[in-house]
Design an enzyme around this catalytic site. Structure first.
Site, PDB file in Angstrom:
ATOM      1  CD1 TRP A 204      -4.889  -2.927  -1.238  1.00 26.87           C
ATOM      2  CD2 TRP A 204      -5.481  -1.122  -0.034  1.00 26.87           C
ATOM      3  NE1 TRP A 204      -4.276  -1.897  -1.666  1.00 26.87           N
ATOM      4  CE2 TRP A 204      -4.581  -0.613  -0.898  1.00 26.87           C
ATOM      5  CE3 TRP A 204      -6.054  -0.355   0.823  1.00 26.87           C
ATOM      6  CZ2 TRP A 204      -4.018   0.541  -1.111  1.00 26.87           C
ATOM      7  CZ3 TRP A 204      -5.636   1.275   0.612  1.00 26.87           C
ATOM      8  CH2 TRP A 204      -4.671   1.444  -0.313  1.00 26.87           C
TER       9      TRP A 204
ATOM     10  CE  LYS B  48      -6.030  -1.636  -7.938  1.00 29.23           C
ATOM     11  NZ  LYS B  48      -4.883  -0.869  -7.379  1.00 29.23           N
TER      12      LYS B  48
ATOM     13  CG  ASP C  28     -11.500  -4.903  -1.958  1.00 30.26           C
ATOM     14  OD1 ASP C  28     -11.771  -4.696  -2.989  1.00 30.26           O
ATOM     15  OD2 ASP C  28     -10.621  -4.150  -1.161  1.00 30.26           O
TER      16      ASP C  28
END
Length: 356
Positions: free
Chosen positions: A102, A193, A169
């Protein structure tokens, strides 16, 4: 049979969140209307959005410190684009830490806006550790990092002190551990999440860093416009925001981040101790960078795979296979994962050792 859900996301949420969300779908706030059909401008939902934004800042310890919380559509991947749009100057540059899939995706988007300096990368080692001893250019417009690498099971344990904005992030470990969140200019995280169902992302922005890059920003990608509109510049993802609020309320009632961090450490210690003890398993991440959220590991030989998988199924364990790009196994132990579920997994690993 009770299921022990190790899915990396969308993933497990607290049982009370499921129950309250289900009730709200049938009848929200005794209005005889579903949360799925009410107006986002209604008094009831405006209250939800206001409380969710305020509670996010409260739990992160950022109340009254110049930050605004937003719930936006597009997921965390949209922030790969929005962060450089809002912070990188024309002909400017940004510094990025490449610690996983990511992080690499974020770098790809930033390159459309200007010079992107990769200050450190663990790609050649298949991202089995977090790069360290990197140097961040003082003239960079911002520094971007990823706090937890879901696919590879690594986690940043320390963050630099900088004179430029730091963007992070935190999709897979937000609200899971104590960090000095005031170090960051922008924190963003997909909900699916530790916070809610897929469909929204939390973005926490320090207002003073905005409006300084001299760039024309499309309205939908402009943090300042979303702040001015109180996270309702366009129709927000109503249900994911509501479920996220319920999760944040659950976390606050539990004792907030300090309380959940103790629980998360206990879960991670239990599983990593077994991975290191059991000769049939081995971890894939460098020990010092192991994630408390996502433990990645392999069997010592493929010969045991079918047996282990059958045992997992029999125990009600789901979502354990590793990401398709890595293989092996990945135990995602987000906030709502009970210690009991980790104990069940550890017992299965011990049983496998006794069988073979």
């Amino acid at each position: 049979m009770k299921k022990h859900n190790y899915s990396a996301g969308p993933c497990i949420l607290p049982q009370e969140v499921f129950e309250k969300s289900a009730q709200a779908i049938l009848n929200f706030n005794n209005s005889d209307l579903s949360i799925l059909e009410i107006s986002h401008r209604s008094k009831d939902f405006v209250a939800v959005m206001e409380e969710a934004r305020a509670l996010a800042l409260e739990l992160l310890g950022l109340e009254g410190k110049g930050y605004q919380a937003l719930f936006l559509a597009g997921g965390a991947s949209m922030e790969f684009l929005m962060a450089p749009y809002n912070l990188m100057r024309e002909n400017g540059k940004a510094a990025y830490l490449d610690s996983g899939t990511w992080a690499s995706a974020a770098i790809k988007e930033a390159k459309f806006f200007g010079e992107t300096v990769i200050v450190g990368s663990s790609k050649e080692q298949n991202y089995n550790h977090v790069p360290k001893d990197y140097s961040i250019p003082a003239d960079a417009d911002y520094f971007h990092c990823t706090s937890n690498n879901t696919i590879f099971g690594t986690q940043m344990k320390e963050f630099p002190d900088l004179d430029i904005p730091m963007v992070c992030d935190m999709s897979s470990d937000i609200f899971s551990r104590n960090i000095d969140f005031s170090k960051f200019g922008i924190i963003y995280a997909g909900a699916q999440k530790n916070m809610g169902p897929a469909g929204t992302a939390l973005v926490v922005v320090k207002e003073e860093i905005l409006g300084k890059n001299g760039r024309h920003i499309p309205s939908m990608l402009d943090y300042a416009k979303h702040i001015k509109a109180e996270s309702m510049y366009n129709t927000p993802p109503v249900f994911p925001v509501y479920a996220s609020l319920l999760t944040l309320q659950w976390l606050k009632n539990l004792g907030g981040i300090p309380a959940i961090e103790k629980i998360n450490n206990a879960k991670a210690d239990l599983l990593y101790t077994e991975i290191d003890r059991n000769p049939l398993f081995k971890g894939t991440a460098v020990v010092e960078d192991r994630s408390t959220m996502n433990a990645t590991f392999l069997l010592d030989t493929p010969l045991h795979t079918d047996t282990f998988n059958a045992m997992l199924k029999e125990a009600g364990i789901v979502g354990l296979p590793g990401h398709r790009s890595v293989g092996g196994y990945r135990a995602s132990m987000y906030n709502a994962m009970p210690l009991e579920s980790v104990q069940v997994l550890v017992e299965v690993m011990k049983d496998l050792e006794n069988r073979v």
